[in-house]
Design a protein around this motif. Structure first.
Motif, short mmCIF file in Angstrom:
data_model
loop_
_atom_site.label_atom_id
_atom_site.label_comp_id
_atom_site.label_asym_id
_atom_site.label_seq_id
_atom_site.Cartn_x
_atom_site.Cartn_y
_atom_site.Cartn_z
N ARG A 179 0.90 -1.33 0.00
CA ARG A 179 -0.09 0.06 -0.01
C ARG A 179 1.01 1.30 0.08
NH1 ARG A 179 -2.86 -1.65 5.34
NH2 ARG A 179 -3.47 0.37 5.38
N ASP A 204 -2.16 2.23 -7.02
CA ASP A 204 -2.83 2.18 -5.64
C ASP A 204 -2.24 2.89 -4.60
OD1 ASP A 204 -4.75 0.94 -3.77
OD2 ASP A 204 -3.23 -0.68 -3.53
N GLU A 206 -3.36 4.87 -1.23
CA GLU A 206 -4.33 5.15 -0.17
C GLU A 206 -4.53 6.53 0.25
OE1 GLU A 206 -4.75 2.73 4.00
OE2 GLU A 206 -2.71 3.14 3.31
#
Length: 353
Positions: A179, A204, A206
């Protein structure tokens, strides 16, 4: 039980290597160490002033503690009364944090409970990220792979505010099974922040932390309204009043709480409640601190449901970590000892705690 004595001294820390963020490069941290004594116990606290962010320094913090101590000595361990006295003076948040942390440690020992259970005791462990400073894409990837090999699954990448160079830093780790969190430390203008977000949204990510200058709340809102990646405030929120302001302005999707910004655990709790009432999550972060104040921040993180994210890794960058006991991180998971107060056993400076 009353406060009998307060001791304060310098507590200097050196880094393994220079650590670069958008605001500058750091090689060491000039901190303070505070001890508050009652008849039976003493509590320990650390202050980590960062002039470029909090406006305080080591000399000022030392002077503040020495000046305010006579107002606290002889007082009962009543947190609300002591909070009022400590915060009757403006500024010096790191010095206030050191005092506040020491008081919680002392009260936890007095009541034979870990601090996180005094505060709320919501969980027993939480996952932290590990931060990678501004570097070349090749070095960012190398450090990311090293962190992954040590069990970390969340990386926070520092960026500088240059859309193309920063994009390449994120692209360099985009194929890794982690992440990704991005921290701009105020490096972008609102428009360049939006351009950058549009470039990295294929990855990706966060959230993105503090994309614009701390004072530009309108700019934060501008970015938030145009971003499909959550925006977290850091330098824009020092106090509970600041937290209330960004909430009222609908400027962010979350708030990064640092004990050194807000002046300790007491005001941090107020920020947590404001954010939760507004339906936005909190993160707990750090300055260049040892595991003394990191442990205090870990107690805060374990205490409350609304603290969703943790960035408590600064001790990993120190040449020496003198703290025995306190928080531990194993493969990214942070835990605390089931001991009264902070749970710090001693410092490797010949001092038992």
């Amino acid at each position: 039980m009353k406060i009998e004595r307060i001791d304060v001294r310098r507590y200097d820390l050196s880094l393994k290597e220079p650590f670069r963020i958008a605001l500058g490069t750091m090689t060491s941290s000039s901190n303070i160490l505070v001890k508050i004594f009652s008849e039976e116990h003493f509590g320990i606290g650390e202050g980590s002033p960062t002039l470029m962010i909090t406006g305080d320094n080591q000399e000022g913090c030392l002077s503040f503690i020495e000046s305010i101590s006579p107002l606290l000595i002889g007082e009962e361990l009543n947190l609300e009364v002591l909070y009022e006295k400590i915060n009757s003076f403006r500024g010096m948040p790191a010095a206030k944090a050191a005092l506040d942390i020491a008081l919680y440690d002392l009260i936890g020992k007095q009541q034979s409970k870990p601090v996180y259970k005094l505060l709320g005791g919501y969980r027993e462990k939480i996952e932290t990220d590990i931060t990678i400073g501004i570097d070349t894409p090749e070095e960012v990837r190398k450090k990311a792979l090293e962190a992954i090999s040590r069990g970390y699954r969340i990386l926070k990448i520092k960026v500088e505010g240059d859309v193309e160079r920063d994009f390449k830093r994120i692209e360099a780790i985009s194929d890794l099974e982690v992440r990704i969190r991005i921290d701009a430390n105020q490096g972008f203008t609102p428009k360049t922040a939006v351009r950058f977000i549009r470039r990295v949204r294929e990855f990706d990510v966060e959230f993105i932390e503090q994309p614009v200058p701390y004072w530009d709340i309108d700019g934060l809102r501008y970015v938030k309204e145009r971003s499909d990646i959550p925006i977290i405030a850091d330098e824009s929120v020092h106090s509970a009043r600041d937290a209330l302001n960004v909430v009222k302005c609908d400027a962010v999707d979350g708030i990064n709480i640092k004990l050194m910004k807000c002046g300790g655990i007491s005001d941090a709790v107020r920020i947590v409640h404001i954010a939760e009432s507004a339906g936005i999550p909190c993160m707990v972060g750090c300055m260049l601190e040892s595991r003394i104040s990191l442990t205090a921040a870990a107690h805060l993180a374990l205490a409350f449901k609304n603290i969703k994210y943790v960035d408590l890794d600064s001790h990993l960058f120190l040449k020496e970590d003198p703290v025995v006991g306190g928080m531990e991180i194993v493969e990214g998971m942070m835990t605390l000892p089931e001991k009264p107060g902070l749970g710090i056993a001693e410092l490797n400076m010949g001092e038992k705690h």
